[in-house]
Design a protein around this motif. Structure first.
Motif, PDB file in Angstrom:
ATOM      1  N   LEU A 189       0.854  -1.144   0.012  1.00  0.00           N
ATOM      2  CA  LEU A 189      -0.056   0.001   0.089  1.00  0.00           C
ATOM      3  C   LEU A 189       0.860   1.105  -0.191  1.00  0.00           C
ATOM      4  O   LEU A 189       1.715   1.309   0.905  1.00  0.00           O
ATOM      5  N   ILE A 190       0.652   2.051  -0.970  1.00  0.00           N
ATOM      6  CA  ILE A 190       1.434   3.576  -1.018  1.00  0.00           C
ATOM      7  C   ILE A 190       0.218   4.247  -0.761  1.00  0.00           C
ATOM      8  O   ILE A 190      -0.730   4.188  -0.952  1.00  0.00           O
ATOM      9  N   CYS A 191       0.632   5.269   0.348  1.00  0.00           N
ATOM     10  CA  CYS A 191      -0.037   5.989   0.791  1.00  0.00           C
ATOM     11  C   CYS A 191       0.220   7.712   0.342  1.00  0.00           C
ATOM     12  O   CYS A 191       1.278   8.019   0.365  1.00  0.00           O
ATOM     13  N   TYR A 192      -0.967   8.476   0.274  1.00  0.00           N
ATOM     14  CA  TYR A 192      -0.667   9.889  -0.050  1.00  0.00           C
ATOM     15  C   TYR A 192       0.249  10.667   0.652  1.00  0.00           C
ATOM     16  O   TYR A 192       1.197  11.377   0.283  1.00  0.00           O
ATOM     17  N   ASN A 193       0.146  10.585   1.976  1.00  0.00           N
ATOM     18  CA  ASN A 193       1.233  11.171   3.011  1.00  0.00           C
ATOM     19  C   ASN A 193       1.400  10.150   4.131  1.00  0.00           C
ATOM     20  O   ASN A 193       0.658   9.237   4.435  1.00  0.00           O
ATOM     21  N   ASP A 194       2.243  10.670   5.039  1.00  0.00           N
ATOM     22  CA  ASP A 194       2.594   9.972   6.316  1.00  0.00           C
ATOM     23  C   ASP A 194       1.351   9.781   7.127  1.00  0.00           C
ATOM     24  O   ASP A 194       0.992   8.826   7.794  1.00  0.00           O
ATOM     25  N   LEU A 195       0.835  10.939   7.295  1.00  0.00           N
ATOM     26  CA  LEU A 195      -0.860  10.802   8.134  1.00  0.00           C
ATOM     27  C   LEU A 195      -1.704   9.625   7.625  1.00  0.00           C
ATOM     28  O   LEU A 195      -2.268   9.013   8.407  1.00  0.00           O
ATOM     29  N   ASN A 196      -1.607   9.638   6.075  1.00  0.00           N
ATOM     30  CA  ASN A 196      -2.612   8.496   5.680  1.00  0.00           C
ATOM     31  C   ASN A 196      -1.902   7.260   6.190  1.00  0.00           C
ATOM     32  O   ASN A 196      -2.744   6.265   6.450  1.00  0.00           O
ATOM     33  N   ALA A 197      -0.894   7.064   6.048  1.00  0.00           N
ATOM     34  CA  ALA A 197       0.145   5.803   6.603  1.00  0.00           C
ATOM     35  C   ALA A 197      -0.257   5.296   7.970  1.00  0.00           C
ATOM     36  O   ALA A 197      -0.377   4.274   8.337  1.00  0.00           O
ATOM     37  N   ILE A 198      -0.349   6.522   8.827  1.00  0.00           N
ATOM     38  CA  ILE A 198      -0.418   6.213  10.281  1.00  0.00           C
ATOM     39  C   ILE A 198      -1.874   5.629  10.310  1.00  0.00           C
ATOM     40  O   ILE A 198      -1.983   4.826  11.050  1.00  0.00           O
ATOM     41  N   GLY A 199      -2.757   6.280   9.678  1.00  0.00           N
ATOM     42  CA  GLY A 199      -4.116   5.686   9.790  1.00  0.00           C
ATOM     43  C   GLY A 199      -4.269   4.266   9.147  1.00  0.00           C
ATOM     44  O   GLY A 199      -4.875   3.480   9.811  1.00  0.00           O
ATOM     45  N   ALA A 200      -3.548   4.051   8.178  1.00  0.00           N
ATOM     46  CA  ALA A 200      -3.620   2.568   7.706  1.00  0.00           C
ATOM     47  C   ALA A 200      -2.776   1.657   8.439  1.00  0.00           C
ATOM     48  O   ALA A 200      -3.488   0.637   8.487  1.00  0.00           O
ATOM     49  N   MET A 201      -1.877   2.145   9.199  1.00  0.00           N
ATOM     50  CA  MET A 201      -1.313   1.077  10.115  1.00  0.00           C
ATOM     51  C   MET A 201      -2.309   0.678  11.340  1.00  0.00           C
ATOM     52  O   MET A 201      -2.164  -0.346  11.721  1.00  0.00           O
ATOM     53  N   LYS A 202      -2.883   1.692  11.505  1.00  0.00           N
ATOM     54  CA  LYS A 202      -4.062   1.362  12.641  1.00  0.00           C
ATOM     55  C   LYS A 202      -5.023   0.651  12.291  1.00  0.00           C
ATOM     56  O   LYS A 202      -5.642  -0.242  13.002  1.00  0.00           O
ATOM     57  N   ALA A 203      -5.407   0.693  11.006  1.00  0.00           N
ATOM     58  CA  ALA A 203      -6.456  -0.144  10.478  1.00  0.00           C
ATOM     59  C   ALA A 203      -5.837  -1.376  10.298  1.00  0.00           C
ATOM     60  O   ALA A 203      -6.711  -2.761  10.642  1.00  0.00           O
TER      61      ALA A 203
ATOM     62  N   ALA B  14       7.328  12.170  12.922  1.00  0.00           N
ATOM     63  CA  ALA B  14       6.724  10.662  13.443  1.00  0.00           C
ATOM     64  C   ALA B  14       7.225   9.521  12.841  1.00  0.00           C
ATOM     65  O   ALA B  14       7.125   8.303  13.215  1.00  0.00           O
ATOM     66  N   ALA B  15       7.603   9.616  11.588  1.00  0.00           N
ATOM     67  CA  ALA B  15       7.491   8.620  10.687  1.00  0.00           C
ATOM     68  C   ALA B  15       8.715   7.486  11.310  1.00  0.00           C
ATOM     69  O   ALA B  15       8.378   6.508  10.935  1.00  0.00           O
ATOM     70  N   GLU B  16       9.773   7.883  11.753  1.00  0.00           N
ATOM     71  CA  GLU B  16      10.932   6.909  12.001  1.00  0.00           C
ATOM     72  C   GLU B  16      10.554   6.564  13.496  1.00  0.00           C
ATOM     73  O   GLU B  16      11.270   5.585  14.033  1.00  0.00           O
ATOM     74  N   LEU B  17       9.587   7.027  14.268  1.00  0.00           N
ATOM     75  CA  LEU B  17       9.240   6.846  15.684  1.00  0.00           C
ATOM     76  C   LEU B  17       8.218   5.632  15.522  1.00  0.00           C
ATOM     77  O   LEU B  17       8.044   5.340  16.718  1.00  0.00           O
ATOM     78  N   LEU B  18       7.527   5.496  14.631  1.00  0.00           N
ATOM     79  CA  LEU B  18       6.484   4.470  14.694  1.00  0.00           C
ATOM     80  C   LEU B  18       7.096   3.035  14.802  1.00  0.00           C
ATOM     81  O   LEU B  18       8.215   3.037  14.729  1.00  0.00           O
ATOM     82  N   SER B  19       6.315   2.229  15.078  1.00  0.00           N
ATOM     83  CA  SER B  19       6.624   0.806  15.243  1.00  0.00           C
ATOM     84  C   SER B  19       5.590  -0.229  14.587  1.00  0.00           C
ATOM     85  O   SER B  19       4.478  -0.232  14.713  1.00  0.00           O
ATOM     86  N   PRO B  20       6.064  -0.582  13.414  1.00  0.00           N
ATOM     87  CA  PRO B  20       7.510  -0.509  12.839  1.00  0.00           C
ATOM     88  C   PRO B  20       7.457   0.983  12.113  1.00  0.00           C
ATOM     89  O   PRO B  20       6.554   1.599  11.860  1.00  0.00           O
ATOM     90  N   ALA B  21       8.841   1.383  12.042  1.00  0.00           N
ATOM     91  CA  ALA B  21       9.482   2.613  11.567  1.00  0.00           C
ATOM     92  C   ALA B  21       8.793   2.475   9.955  1.00  0.00           C
ATOM     93  O   ALA B  21       8.794   1.524   9.252  1.00  0.00           O
ATOM     94  N   LEU B  22       8.285   3.698   9.491  1.00  0.00           N
ATOM     95  CA  LEU B  22       7.619   4.028   8.365  1.00  0.00           C
ATOM     96  C   LEU B  22       8.713   4.196   7.289  1.00  0.00           C
ATOM     97  O   LEU B  22       9.539   5.329   7.061  1.00  0.00           O
ATOM     98  N   THR B  23       8.432   3.503   5.942  1.00  0.00           N
ATOM     99  CA  THR B  23       9.291   3.493   4.993  1.00  0.00           C
ATOM    100  C   THR B  23       8.599   4.721   4.228  1.00  0.00           C
ATOM    101  O   THR B  23       7.461   4.765   4.078  1.00  0.00           O
ATOM    102  N   THR B  24       9.220   5.871   3.698  1.00  0.00           N
ATOM    103  CA  THR B  24       8.612   7.001   3.177  1.00  0.00           C
ATOM    104  C   THR B  24       9.460   7.681   1.937  1.00  0.00           C
ATOM    105  O   THR B  24      10.446   7.222   1.982  1.00  0.00           O
ATOM    106  N   LEU B  25       8.684   8.587   1.322  1.00  0.00           N
ATOM    107  CA  LEU B  25       9.460   9.406   0.393  1.00  0.00           C
ATOM    108  C   LEU B  25       9.834  10.803   1.300  1.00  0.00           C
ATOM    109  O   LEU B  25       8.733  11.536   1.597  1.00  0.00           O
TER     110      LEU B  25
END
Length: 334
Positions: free
Chosen positions: A247-261, A283-294
């Motif tokens: 899953l590719i996400c529009y931004n990191d906030l969307n990715a955080i929501g996707a991780m929760k889902a 916050a991207a590198e502080l998540l668990s697991p840490a988020l791969t991002t652009l």
């Protein structure tokens, strides 16, 4: 000891001139450092201005000079962690150049965006920077046309309308697909953000083109608000309609929501689904697991926007486009 008096905005140059026994022109020249009076007279004028607690009116000075030394900055949502870094970069560059920054929050509302662009014109700002504009092209160009100078961040426009600083989201999405395919992912979906987003459309172009180049097809495209809640809802919808492994996400906030889902559904990351965001917010590198991002250089984007705007204000410089290519930051979600 008595408290110092607050500046009295009602005291004018004429009041200082009357109290000092000189002409208003002489007061103006002395207070603006242009000379034209003896040392004794200058000292008397300065002492009188201090005694009356006179402070110059910067707006009135701007009317006389046709410059307010103020620039406007519009952002779509100040609570999105992407924009405070852009604002900080813009503020640093503006302050270094002797300009004030007037910040306006659009709250992801295109009508309010149009109203604020007009309001900044009434405030006689010297130019404006608009981040991630949501207005359709025709309405945006019409709203921007009366301004002396304009820079758009993450939105294209004709050179005569605005200078632009654009993130190459198409290349970013392409790099994300390449990375996922290298990791063995084949059923890739995208959370595409708002339908009105120029950057979202650019991401989709790269997403589709690169999937086709790899002989693959999209396994889901969902539009949503650029928030964690939007990402969570989009991920839930994708889980119900499509069997995906990335899953590719529009931004990191969307990715955080996707991780929760995914976590709520018992879907492991990256075991069952690999996940990539955009922007690389703190916050991207502080998540668990840490988020791969652009990664997008957000503070530098704000600084460059102000430099480009000031160049257009000062010289009518028609330098147009600056393109920023995002960097793939590989972490634990892929």
């Amino acid at each position: 000891m008595s408290d110092p008096k607050e500046p009295d905005s009602k005291i004018t140059i004429a009041d200082v001139a009357h109290a000092a026994g000189v002409s208003p022109m002489t007061v103006s020249r002395v207070l603006n450092g242009r000379g034209g009076a003896s040392a004794e007279t200058s000292q008397r004028i300065l002492a009188t201005a201090n005694e009356l607690n006179y402070r110059p009116n910067p707006f009135a000075r701007g009317l006389r000079s046709d410059r307010s030394k103020t620039i406007g900055l519009l952002v779509p949502d100040i609570t999105n962690p992407f924009f405070p870094e852009v604002i900080r970069g813009a503020e640093d560059a503006a302050s270094a150049a002797g300009y004030n920054l007037l910040l306006s929050n659009v709250v992801e509302n295109s009508k309010r965006e149009e109203e604020l662009i007009e309001a900044l014109l009434r405030h006689r700002v010297d130019g404006i920077i608009v981040c991630s504009a949501r207005l359709p092209d025709a309405a945006l160009h019409k709203a921007l046309a009366p301004h002396r100078a304009v820079v758009l961040i993450n939105r294209e426009a004709p050179n005569e309308i605005a200078g632009t600083i654009v993130t190459d989201y198409e290349t970013g999405a392409s790099r994300a697909i390449d990375h996922l395919v290298e990791r063995g992912r084949r059923k890739i979906a995208i959370i595409a953000g708002p339908r009105s987003s120029f950057g979202g459309k650019s991401r989709l172009v790269g997403f589709r083109k690169t999937l086709t180049a790899h002989g693959l097809k999209a396994h889901g495209i969902v539009y949503c608000d650029p928030t964690a809640a939007g990402g969570q809802a989009a991920a839930q919808l994708l889980a119900e309609t499509s069997d995906i492994d990335a899953l590719i996400c529009y931004n990191d906030l969307n990715a955080i929501g996707a991780m929760k889902a995914c976590r709520a559904a018992g879907i492991s990351i990256p075991g069952q689904i690999a996940l990539i965001g955009f922007d690389d917010i703190p916050a991207a590198e502080l998540l668990s697991p840490a988020l791969t991002t652009l990664r997008v250089q957000k503070r530098e984007m704000g600084e460059e926007a102000v430099r480009l705007l000031l160049s257009r204000i000062a010289t009518k410089n028609r330098q147009h486009g600056i393109v920023i290519v995002p960097e793939l930051i590989v972490r634990e979600t892929t």
